[in-house]
Each structure stands twice: as C-alpha cells, then as structure tokens.
Design a protein around this motif. Sequence first.
Motif, PDB file in Angstrom:
ATOM      1  N   PRO A  56     -23.279 -26.930 -10.950  1.00  0.00           N
ATOM      2  CA  PRO A  56     -23.551 -25.796 -10.057  1.00  0.00           C
ATOM      3  C   PRO A  56     -24.781 -25.990  -9.164  1.00  0.00           C
ATOM      4  O   PRO A  56     -24.821 -25.469  -8.065  1.00  0.00           O
ATOM      5  N   GLY A  57     -25.749 -26.761  -9.647  1.00  0.00           N
ATOM      6  CA  GLY A  57     -26.954 -26.945  -8.849  1.00  0.00           C
ATOM      7  C   GLY A  57     -26.811 -28.052  -7.826  1.00  0.00           C
ATOM      8  O   GLY A  57     -27.409 -27.998  -6.754  1.00  0.00           O
ATOM      9  N   CYS A  58     -26.035 -29.078  -8.161  1.00  0.00           N
ATOM     10  CA  CYS A  58     -25.939 -30.234  -7.267  1.00  0.00           C
ATOM     11  C   CYS A  58     -24.839 -30.076  -6.225  1.00  0.00           C
ATOM     12  O   CYS A  58     -24.970 -30.568  -5.109  1.00  0.00           O
ATOM     13  N   PRO A  84     -23.865 -27.668  -4.252  1.00  0.00           N
ATOM     14  CA  PRO A  84     -24.235 -27.182  -2.926  1.00  0.00           C
ATOM     15  C   PRO A  84     -25.177 -28.120  -2.183  1.00  0.00           C
ATOM     16  O   PRO A  84     -25.424 -27.932  -1.007  1.00  0.00           O
ATOM     17  N   CYS A 139     -23.322 -30.410 -15.023  1.00  0.00           N
ATOM     18  CA  CYS A 139     -24.773 -30.332 -14.816  1.00  0.00           C
ATOM     19  C   CYS A 139     -25.546 -31.331 -15.681  1.00  0.00           C
ATOM     20  O   CYS A 139     -25.347 -31.409 -16.878  1.00  0.00           O
ATOM     21  N   CYS A 142     -31.728 -29.502 -12.486  1.00  0.00           N
ATOM     22  CA  CYS A 142     -31.097 -29.240 -11.193  1.00  0.00           C
ATOM     23  C   CYS A 142     -32.073 -29.299 -10.027  1.00  0.00           C
ATOM     24  O   CYS A 142     -31.665 -29.445  -8.880  1.00  0.00           O
ATOM     25  N   TYR A 161     -16.266 -18.074  -9.395  1.00  0.00           N
ATOM     26  CA  TYR A 161     -16.337 -19.410  -9.978  1.00  0.00           C
ATOM     27  C   TYR A 161     -14.994 -20.136  -9.836  1.00  0.00           C
ATOM     28  O   TYR A 161     -14.328 -20.437 -10.833  1.00  0.00           O
ATOM     29  N   SER A 166     -25.747 -20.928  -8.721  1.00  0.00           N
ATOM     30  CA  SER A 166     -26.456 -22.130  -8.290  1.00  0.00           C
ATOM     31  C   SER A 166     -27.923 -21.800  -8.067  1.00  0.00           C
ATOM     32  O   SER A 166     -28.561 -22.282  -7.125  1.00  0.00           O
ATOM     33  N   GLN A 220     -30.860 -23.742  -6.638  1.00  0.00           N
ATOM     34  CA  GLN A 220     -30.959 -24.071  -5.211  1.00  0.00           C
ATOM     35  C   GLN A 220     -31.126 -22.820  -4.348  1.00  0.00           C
ATOM     36  O   GLN A 220     -30.718 -22.782  -3.200  1.00  0.00           O
ATOM     37  N   VAL A 267     -28.883 -19.197  -1.954  1.00  0.00           N
ATOM     38  CA  VAL A 267     -27.575 -19.822  -1.856  1.00  0.00           C
ATOM     39  C   VAL A 267     -26.621 -18.949  -1.067  1.00  0.00           C
ATOM     40  O   VAL A 267     -26.692 -17.725  -1.147  1.00  0.00           O
ATOM     41  N   TYR A 307     -20.268 -24.090  -1.207  1.00  0.00           N
ATOM     42  CA  TYR A 307     -21.607 -23.568  -1.464  1.00  0.00           C
ATOM     43  C   TYR A 307     -22.632 -24.248  -0.558  1.00  0.00           C
ATOM     44  O   TYR A 307     -22.538 -25.443  -0.302  1.00  0.00           O
ATOM     45  N   GLY A 357     -26.868 -24.684  -0.413  1.00  0.00           N
ATOM     46  CA  GLY A 357     -28.101 -24.407  -1.142  1.00  0.00           C
ATOM     47  C   GLY A 357     -29.309 -24.400  -0.227  1.00  0.00           C
ATOM     48  O   GLY A 357     -29.262 -24.930   0.888  1.00  0.00           O
TER      49      GLY A 357
END
Lengths: 617, 150, 252
Positions: free
Chosen positions: A34-36, A38, A68, A72, A260, B120, B123, B126, B133, B135
Amino acid sequence: MPRFESIDHLREYRRQLMAKRDANQPQVLVCAGPGCLPMGSEEVAAAFREELEKNGLAAKVVLKECGCHGLCAGAVRVLIRPQEITYQHVTSEDVPEIVEKTLKEGQVVDRLVYEDLHTQEKAAYKKDIPFFKGQMPIVLRKLDIIDPTSLDDYLALGGYRGLRKALMEMKPDDIIDAIDHSGLRGRGGGGFPTGRKWRICQEVEDEPKFIICNGDEGDPGAFMDRAVMEGDPHAVLEGMIIGAFAIGASKGYIYVRHEYPLAVSRLQLAIEQARESGFLGKNILRSGFDFDIKISRGAGAFVCGEETALIHSMEGNIGEPSPRPPYPAQSGLFGKPTVINNVETWANVPEIINLGADWFANIGTEKSKGTKVFSLVGAVNQTGLVEVPMGTTLRQIVYDLGGGLRQDREFKAVQTGGPSGGCIPAQFLDLPVDYDSLQSVGSIMGSGGMIVMDTSSCMVDVARYFINFLYQESCGKCTPCREGLKQILFILDEIIHGRGQEEHLGLMEELCNAMSAASICGLGKSAVNPIRSTIKYFREEYLAHIRDKKCHALVCRPLLKYTVDPETCTGCLACVRECPVGAISGKKKMAQEIDQELCVKCGLCYEACQFEAVKIE
Amino acid sequence: MDLPRLETILSRYEGESADLIPVLQDIQDAYSYLPKEELHVVSERLQVPLTQIYSVATFFKMFSLIPKGKHQIKVCTGTTCHLKGSHRVAESLSHRLGVEVGYTTKDMQFSLDTVGCLGSCAQAPVMMVDDKYFGRTTVDKVPKILKLYK
Amino acid sequence: MVWKISDETAYDTLGDEVRLTINGVTIRAPQDQSLLVTARQNGFEIPTLCYHRDLPSEGQCRLCVVEIGEHPRTQIVNSCTYPTQAGLVVQTHSETVVQSRRIVLELLLARTPKAKLIQELAAAHGVYESRFKTDDPEELCILCGLCVRTCREVVGVSAISMKGRTPDKQVATPFMEKSSACIGCGSCAFVCPTNVIPYTEKDGIRTIWGRDFELQACNVCGNYIAPKYQLEHWAKITGDPVETFCVCRDCR
Ligand SMILES: Cc1cc2nc3c(=O)[nH]c(=O)nc-3n(C[C@H](O)[C@H](O)[C@H](O)COP(=O)(O)O)c2cc1C
Ligand code: SF4
Ligand code: SF4
Ligand code: SF4
Ligand code: FES
Ligand code: FES
Ligand code: FES
C-alpha cells in the motif's frame, strides 16, 4: 497446481516443491504494498523485467512483486535475496545500476541503502537496520518474500501446514482449546478472547453456521489489514478454514472495503487457487469437511465495520447496528450463529495451530498475548508497518523503530485506535502497549493505527477532525450518538472560530457521559475518547483557543492571518494563481498583498509560494 | 432503459435479497450511478421493496442517484492525510475543476470526492483517480495529475 | 436458535419464569421477555419513545436504558430489547441512567423544540430548556422509526423508509416521489408520537405522502370508511370480494 487428494499427497507435493527450489537463487522482490504502489512499484517492476531480459538474466533471477516490506517511508523498496540487501527510494532509473552492480557483480549500490538519520551510518542488510531489528514478525513474516498470487510460494513457507495439522491431528474441541490457551484476542478493536467467541458459537445448536472475516478496516491511519489481504491472502483463508472446521461452519465471507480493489482481486485469486487445490469446497483434503468462502464488498460506510451493521449490510440492508444481545455468535448472519473476526486475528490462527498455543502464549503480556501489527504513521521518520510483541513500549515503537520525530520536532501525542481512540501525551511514552494499558490512559488498541503528532498539530483540530469524521459516519439510528456528535461538532466549531466559552468543556463532558452510556454501538460509545483524552491532557490548548483566541500550532484557520512578506516576495504570482477568491493582488515582479476581508484562509497561497514569502500568524 | 446491460448484471446473481448490495455495486460501476428505472426492475427481481433499495442507495457513500463523471477523483481525508494538509489538495482540485467536493464537472469528465483513509498513509497526502493511487500529492502536483486524464 | 424478544402479546409462548431484582425488589417474570415489559408489569416506570407493543423493538430513542449488574461491573442497556434473565440485577433510575435520559431529552428538545410530547417528557425529567443548538425550529420528527416499522410490519406494504444517515436522516417515500406502494391507510400518521406526517381529509379525499386517495363511503350509513385503494388491497390479500369491506364496522 494439482488437487490434493490427501494429506500425504500435499506433503509429497511440498517436498518436491522444496527440492526444486534453490535457496541461493537470486531474487528481486519489489514491494507493491500500500505504501509503495502509489510511488511507482509497477514502473520499477517493469523496469526490472526489461533489464533482466536485456541482460539475459530473466531465467536466472526470480522477480516478484510482493506485499509491504514494512518500512514504507523508503518507498519504493526492493529486497535482493539471498543476501537480504534492502534498497529504498528506488525508481525505474535506478534499476539498470542495481542489475549491473548487485545482481551481476554482487556489490551494494550505496546510494540506495538505508542511512541512519542521526549517525549517517549506512546499512544495506535488513538485519542491520534498527527498524527491522526490534520486530517480531508473525503475521507479517511472509509479506516481503512471497508472491501473493502464488500458492506455491505460500506452501513453500509452510502454508496450509496448520490446516493439515488441524484436520489430521485435532478435533474441533482441541482447536478451540488451543486458541483459547494461546490467549489470542481479537485484533479488530475490542480484544475479545477469540477462543471464547468460537466456543459460544460452537455450542449453539443451530445450522448452518457462518464465518466472517472483517476486512472493512475503516480506521483512518490503519492499513495492516489491507497489507495482509493483499500480501498474504492465503494466510487469511487458512485461518478461516481452520476456524470453520472448529465451529462447524459451512460457509465463510470476507467483507472488504470497496476502496481496496487490489485486496479484493488478490483474495479472489487465492480463493480460486484454494478451491482448485482442494483447500476449499467439498470434502477438503478428503477429510469429509465442506467449506467455501465468498467475498462481499463494502459500499462505503465506516459503521459497517461494526459487526451487527456489517451483518445487516451483508443481508442487503442499511448498515444500522442493532443492540446486543443477541450476539452474532448466537444469532448473526441470516439469524444463524456466526463468528466474526478481524483479518489479523484470522492470520494469526494458522501459526498458533502450527507452532502450538504455548509458543504463542509465551509472547506478550499477562493478558495480551502474541504480537500486534501497528501502522506507524504521522510525524515519525520511519513510517510503515511494524509488528512487535504486546507490551512493547510506545517509546520503543516511536523512537527505536520509528526513528523519532521528523526534523527532530518535539513529540506531542500519539493517537491510537482510530477515530474511537484517544490521544496519548508524552508522559505515557513508557507505557507498555496492550489492550488494557491503552484503555487505562483513555485510548484503545483499535485495529492498530498509531499516528504520531508533533507540535505542529493542534489538539483541538485533531478532536474536531475525529468528531467530524464520526458525525458523518454515524448511522443516525440512535439519539445520543446522532444528536450528540452534532452538538459536540458545533461546540468545537465555536471554539475554533474563537467563540468558545469555558462552560463548553463541561458541556462536552456531559454529552460524552450520555453518549458512552446510552449509544447502541461502539461508534457512539467510544466517540467520546478523542474528546475526553484531549480535554484531559491538553486542556491548556482548548483554553488558548477559548480565552486568547489563539491556535499556537497555527492550524485552526479562522484564528490565523495570512500576509505576504514584501521583503521576500519575488512577485512570481504563484500565489495569485492559486488563490480561489482572488484576494491577492499586486504587480508582476512586485510584492503582493492579501486582502484580509476577502481571504478565506485556505492556505493555498502559503503552499504555492516557493520562496516562503507567505507568512501565517 | 438498457435492459440487456442490466440483465447481464442480474444474471451473475441468484436473485436473493441478500444480493441487493452487490447488484447495486455492479450497477454503480457499470452506469456510474443508480438509474431509477433500473432500480424498479431490481426491486421486482430480487423481491426487495423499493423503500429498502432507496434507503440503501442513500445510506452508503459509494452509491449515487445522479450520474457521476468519467473519472472518479478521491482525495484522502484520513487522519494522516488531514494532518499533512489534504484539505488543501481537495481545495486546489475543486478550484481547478470548478466543482465543489461531492460534485461532477459539467463536461462529466471528473467527479470529486473525499474519502476516509485509502490505506497508503505512509505516503500522505494520498489521492486516487479511478483505481490508481498517487502519493505525496502536494498542491503543485495537482495540475500534472489532472493532465494525465484530460 | 431463533432469537426473539417477546412482549405481552405473545405471553403464552414465553419460557420459564425466572427470578430477578429490579430496584432492589425481587420479582418473577418469564425468561426472555423484554426487561421493559417485565419492569412495567411490576409497576416500575421506564420512559420510552420508540417502543410499541405491536412492533419489533429496534432501540432508537435510548430513553428506556437501565443499569444492569452489580457495582463496579455494571452496564447500561436498553430495556426494550434486553431479555429478562435469571439473577439479573436491574436499576431503572440509577444516577447514570437518569443523567443519560436527561441528556437524550435535552438533545431531542434541541432537535424538535416545538414537539409537544418532547416538551412534556423533558419537563417531567426536569429539563425545561435545551443548552444545545437548534438547526430547524420547525423540525418535529424524532427519528423513532415507528412509522416505518408500522408500514412494514403491520400494514405490510413498506411504502416509506429512512433516507440517508446522520441527523439528516429522514423518513421518505422512494425517491421522495408519490409512492405506488402506499395504500393510504394513515397508520404511519396515527402511530407517529409527534404528529409529523401530514395528513388531510377533505371532500372524500385523503391526502398523505403527497398522494390523493378517494375514500369509500359505507354502503349502509354513508360515513367514510377508508381509501378505496386500501380496501382493494385488503380484498387482494384476503381473497374476499372488495364489497365485503364496503360496510363500516358499526353497520356490520
Ligand atoms: C464503529 C466500529 C467500526 C469497526 N470497524 C472495524 C473494522 O474496520 N475492522 C474490524 O476488524 N473490526 C471493526 N470493528 C470491531 C468489530 O465490531 C468486531 O468487534 C470485530 O470485527 C471482531 O473481530 P475480532 O474479535 O477479531 O477483533 C468495529 C467496531 C465498531 C464499533
Ligand atoms: S451509536 Fe451511532 S453509529 Fe451506532 S447505532 Fe447509534 S447512531 Fe448508529
Ligand atoms: S399511509 Fe401509506 S405509508 Fe403510511 S402506513 Fe399506510 S401504506 Fe404505509
Ligand atoms: S415521522 Fe413520526 S413516527 Fe416516523 S420516525 Fe418521525 S417521529 Fe417517528
Ligand atoms: S508498502 Fe512498500 S514498504 Fe510498505
Ligand atoms: S490517511 Fe490518507 S491514506 Fe491513510
Ligand atoms: S424504547 Fe427502547 S430505545 Fe426507545
């Protein structure tokens, strides 16, 4: 993928699988969590594919897009195995160098490795990075190394071994005893003992029984359930199948929020794979046990994370909670006994069965066993997902793992438990985190969101933010929550506009007492936590807004004033273009001026100015 | 009314009242809103009173009774994004597109909405356009993102 | 197990009698009957707004809350859905209960300042004016849901439902248009405790929810009985010819 006809067949398949796999084969594991995602995971993975192809390495090097990787803040992260070199902030431009240097020559690309913010020391290997050192991954263990679309990857790491054991060596009662013994408590909020819930449901004489996995994850700031559903979907399925066998359920549902989409497709694929291989469907592994799972998508209502509301919406109704009893374990979906547990709860089950209740019960504190995943976000340096034993202190999480606050700002509070949680001030940094300790300081565990705030956050604004969120999400069924939230929001607005009175604080506390006592569901009952905790620990901030009409954190807009510093202004007109109401005027290349009458205090000019000429006071 | 399109959707389900929300979700995805006539048909087929459909359609945020734009822009206003100034991103979008949050541009290209946490948070702030998405979206990135869809 | 909270109407279907205490008095009552009914049958007064003996309780208003359990492990629950169980210790007027009821009434008074019933009930609890903000001084609906439940459960047509959420929730027909399901029976308007639902009868026409219904006069005395449409609906569900319903109760 074969259909496993027996336990022995599965064991034999796994043996062959392991024989085929070479532990020393180079692997490039691109984080697509989820963090990478975007930040461009797909582009990075595509670049690797192309570059490996170009260098004739495509057959030799395994490339995977994984869940993940934990830290992140360094998105996009790439893990190179078997050395366990971890790179951060990788873009597609860095890929040729990684392929050339690391994959071909076995060297580390220095500029892409972790660097300690304070000592400037670099660390290329996962084992040397403090963020990873302090953790104990159980639920997150496989996330950075498996391809979530591959059942083989899951099996290779011991997947479905728990199910195998449950079906072959245990009776339903033994499983419930084990879960009970392990001390596992629900990870979705309340912390109800999972074994006890299962037992209640098992003992009800009614059929059919249902199992639900709660993947609604509505708490803003929490993303561990998303990461697990996307990164290790089979673990959730395996936990559910074991649970179903224990309580005698024939059908399971996974309720996922519609924001999601990737979690939905990953779970869907995993379900299909599990059916094909005989882990789901009729006569699972020839044990005579039938069970299948279906996905339900949420439709955009926070309150549907509440179990009775969730059930009503699955039945085709609006998500209004209903008073308990009856509890879902007695009378849930379609009036039938239903066990509902959180994603992380289910994901813990296979390992408990596999490694034993004692192993799990040895981790954690007296009343909270095992580990908990937290999403550490906000004003910390190292944002991401961490999994630590229960009882780890806030300080260890925020400072040792999180690397302290950004720009070495002063710590103000950490907010746990989502909108129903509280803000915990610095005096409790040494609090060992578990269900009961968080409650004792006026917050809750919730699903594990941990939002760190520094002195740039205004606690009145934070309280207003949560109340506004809950106000909009209140289902409107019961009087105290529906009308109470509206009145608290109104009072907070008065305070933020400099029209607050000191009596307002007492009035809000009175409202809180009635809401927590008389609301139907947890939304209204715990909506009081953000108010009570901020009034208790940050009373002076309220008083500054009320008495002095000042927001010292420079957040509450109506109490702010925007001006342009004529000395620094270059007259680039960036602010003029951004101002939505045309309040800024002046000649090009000359200092600009803001008309205070027109200004709506949106702060767009402040953000647009590249020269820091717009000032707030 | 586009009956064949509705039939395709209905044919995926068993026609039970518990299928109501998935059916409405598919209609929302396919039509970008819930057309009234279609809802009448759904009511008959699933044997669900129109009142129940109406209350569901007005209760959940993903449903709309008026047509939405071609692209759905969702700005996260979850806690972390809020603390990092996501309201400014929303305002900038609103200003550039000329619509209030919750509405659709006149040319039906964009619908602008805010949502609670997109998951997310690391980041923040968002935003999401359709299924993609973005970020660390600051105000100056807004025009670049919009350009991708114009 | 089918979970059903029963009330007076279904007395004979109730389980065994159990013993419990309410406000320190030991009483006997049928197990699983709602605590509200048990308390009232034994002379303990509990205020309610959304309870009706002929309708399933949903627990909207929160006035009927009571405190159960023994100090310090007590819990506040709404008595209209909580089942009577052996050994329960119930307080109908504890400090927390009384305070919660007052705040709930004060909140309702701010929502519907002109609703007579709310004014009276609030005054009976010592609340004469609200410290909270009123948005719409003309608002009368307290969102108790009695009308919706009556139309769905008793009339059996489900012509109205709740729309939206939050305090903006409102009772509405689908799409806020004239409802084809409504039979014009007026039950929703009769049951409404604050008389919100507009309802008129003039020159043989009843108007409700924006729709006009022609009234049927009694074939014998000529007094109006009910909307023709309603009688046709009855005829349809009972299978009897519509004429059977065209004589009023007095003339039958
Ligand atoms: C307003 C509200 C929202 C909730 N949201 C969630 C959620 O998003 N995910 C979740 O697992 N539990 C959520 N819960 C808790 C559930 O009601 C339920 O207790 C939980 O899913 C049980 O699983 P557990 O025992 O494994 O924690 C929420 C509760 C309330 C009152
Ligand atoms: S507490 Fe709030 S969300 Fe829960 S039932 Fe009452 S109004 Fe709905
Ligand atoms: S008048 Fe119409 S809406 Fe009211 S109860 Fe009768 S049928 Fe229902
Ligand atoms: S209209 Fe009357 S009966 Fe219906 S919800 Fe409102 S107050 Fe209750
Ligand atoms: S999503 Fe990539 S490290 Fe968390
Ligand atoms: S708060 Fe915005 S993504 Fe979580
Ligand atoms: S009478 Fe029980 S909640 Fe209204």
